[in-house]
Write a protein that holds these residues in place. Structure first.
Motif, PDB file in Angstrom:
ATOM      1  N   ASP A  95       0.831  -1.205   0.000  1.00 42.95           N
ATOM      2  CA  ASP A  95       0.000   0.000   0.000  1.00 42.95           C
ATOM      3  C   ASP A  95       0.866   1.256   0.000  1.00 42.95           C
ATOM      4  OD1 ASP A  95      -2.242  -1.637   0.135  1.00 42.95           O
ATOM      5  OD2 ASP A  95      -2.377  -1.516   2.313  1.00 42.95           O
ATOM      6  N   VAL A 120      -9.692   2.774  -1.486  1.00 43.86           N
ATOM      7  CA  VAL A 120      -9.476   1.422  -1.986  1.00 43.86           C
ATOM      8  C   VAL A 120      -9.240   1.564  -3.483  1.00 43.86           C
ATOM      9  CG1 VAL A 120     -10.460  -0.857  -2.384  1.00 43.86           C
ATOM     10  CG2 VAL A 120     -10.877   0.304  -0.211  1.00 43.86           C
ATOM     11  N   GLU A 122      -8.420  -0.158  -6.887  1.00 46.49           N
ATOM     12  CA  GLU A 122      -8.491  -1.475  -7.519  1.00 46.49           C
ATOM     13  C   GLU A 122      -7.842  -1.424  -8.903  1.00 46.49           C
ATOM     14  OE1 GLU A 122     -12.381  -3.144  -7.462  1.00 46.49           O
ATOM     15  OE2 GLU A 122     -12.715  -2.697  -5.337  1.00 46.49           O
ATOM     16  N   TRP A 212      -5.312   1.719   0.163  1.00 45.32           N
ATOM     17  CA  TRP A 212      -5.366   0.255   0.247  1.00 45.32           C
ATOM     18  C   TRP A 212      -5.461  -0.252  -1.190  1.00 45.32           C
ATOM     19  CZ3 TRP A 212     -10.059  -2.916   2.500  1.00 45.32           C
ATOM     20  CH2 TRP A 212      -9.732  -4.267   2.512  1.00 45.32           C
ATOM     21  N   ARG A 214      -5.622  -2.967  -4.127  1.00 42.89           N
ATOM     22  CA  ARG A 214      -6.097  -4.324  -4.404  1.00 42.89           C
ATOM     23  C   ARG A 214      -5.932  -4.635  -5.884  1.00 42.89           C
ATOM     24  NH1 ARG A 214     -11.945  -4.823  -1.576  1.00 42.89           N
ATOM     25  NH2 ARG A 214     -11.623  -6.999  -2.194  1.00 42.89           N
ATOM     26  N   THR A 220      -5.951 -12.117  -1.122  1.00 41.70           N
ATOM     27  CA  THR A 220      -5.218 -11.515  -0.018  1.00 41.70           C
ATOM     28  C   THR A 220      -5.697 -12.111   1.280  1.00 41.70           C
ATOM     29  OG1 THR A 220      -6.844  -9.756   0.363  1.00 41.70           O
ATOM     30  CG2 THR A 220      -5.176  -9.355  -1.327  1.00 41.70           C
TER      31      THR A 220
END
Length: 329
Positions: A95, A120, A122, A212, A214, A220
């Motif tokens: 991150d 978040v 992505e 964060w 992803r 994960t």
């Protein structure tokens, strides 16, 4: 480093050669400079140690610790044992953080716990950004935590469940010998609950400062399915009851966690991570647990769709719920 750092930043590293440089770069770009960065290599098999050693050589504020592979909890505990800062924050090795992450948290350092929002991000497997979501905590500023019911939104939104969006006081951690338990899941939440038992004040920042990250189709810790998953959640459940001193409040909060367990098992079945028999045997075990029953008794569903899924779970109709979840939703 001539002066003791104000903030110790803890970053566990395990096979993070592809991401650790970007993570550390975001720390080096902070507008707050009185920090130390503790990288803990957890027995990586890739080039992580080589990269971290170079980073530590280039900046005296960076320290590299190494251990045999013991897991993220052991890595964090090792760092906490050596941290020199008055304050602690955590960043995951895959991150990044905004340039004002530390300064914004530090601005409210008089509070025992400071919580910021997070992104978040992505990405697909080719590093193309698919979407960016923002999650901010409810506005809360309590110099003395009296009415804990005001903190319920932090629990139901999951803000308490993670550790990377917080500034904590080292003296509280050290005085009470707080450690991360060696669970592969929910260890953040359990640590934060234990910390909050001794925290007397809390402040939130309604601004996303943590990224964060992803990766599409990348499994994960969020998808981890340990065999003792229910036991771990029950421990967190009892600790939540202890914190609030009110079983009904805790039961209502933990309904969301148990609902998540059901979806975890559904996804494990769908992705063929677990055999069908194991999935439904585990869900039946879950359904017969007394704490789970308390959570479902305490919760009142609101929308029509939620009432349906709630009823299917409450009465143990998991195969029907799975059919609906995978075919119709």
């Amino acid at each position: 480093m001539t002066n003791a750092p104000e903030i110790s930043i803890v970053v566990p590293v395990y096979n993070a050669a592809a991401t650790i440089e970007a993570c550390v770069k975001s720390v080096l770009e902070q507008d707050f400079t009185q920090w130390e960065l503790i990288l803990v290599d957890d027995g990586s098999a890739d080039e992580s140690v080589k990269i971290c050693s170079k980073l530590a050589t280039d900046d005296s504020r960076i320290t590299l610790l190494q251990q045999e592979h013991k897991g993220v909890s052991a890595a964090r505990n090792l760092a906490l044992n050596t941290a020199k800062g008055n304050y602690i924050c955590f960043i995951d090795s895959d991150d990044t953080v905004e340039p004002d992450y530390l300064s914004s948290l530090y601005e409210h350092r008089n509070f025992d716990m400071v919580i910021c929002g997070y992104f978040v991000d992505e990405y697909d497997n080719k590093n193309n950004l698919l979407q960016k979501k923002i999650f901010n905590p409810a506005p809360i500023s309590q110099e003395t935590i009296g009415d804990k019911e005001r903190l319920i939104p932090l629990f139901t939104s999951g803000m308490i469940n993670i550790n990377c969006n917080k500034l904590l006081k080292s003296k509280i951690i050290k005085k009470n010998n707080l450690k991360y338990c060696s669970y592969p899941i929910t260890e953040d939440y359990i640590f934060m609950l234990n910390y909050m038992l001794y925290a007397n004040s809390i402040q939130t920042i309604e601004k996303p400062l943590y990224h964060w990250i992803r990766i599409e189709n990348h499994k994960t810790g969020v998808s981890s399915m340990p065999n003792n998953l229910l036991k771990i959640y029950n421990e967190a459940y009892l600790l939540t009851r202890k914190y609030f001193g009110n079983n009904k409040i805790a039961d209502n909060i933990l309904y969301y966690s148990y609902n998540l367990i059901v979806l975890k098992y559904f996804n494990a079945r769908k992705d063929k991570l677990l055999p069908e028999k194991v999935v439904f045997d585990k869900l039946n075990e879950f359904h017969n647990n007394s704490l789970v029953k308390d959570a479902y008794k305490a919760y009142t569903p609101e929308s029509r769709g939620e009432k349906l899924t709630y009823a299917l779970q409450k009465y143990g109709l998991f195969r029907l719920y799975y059919f609906i979840h995978t075919r119709l939703l």
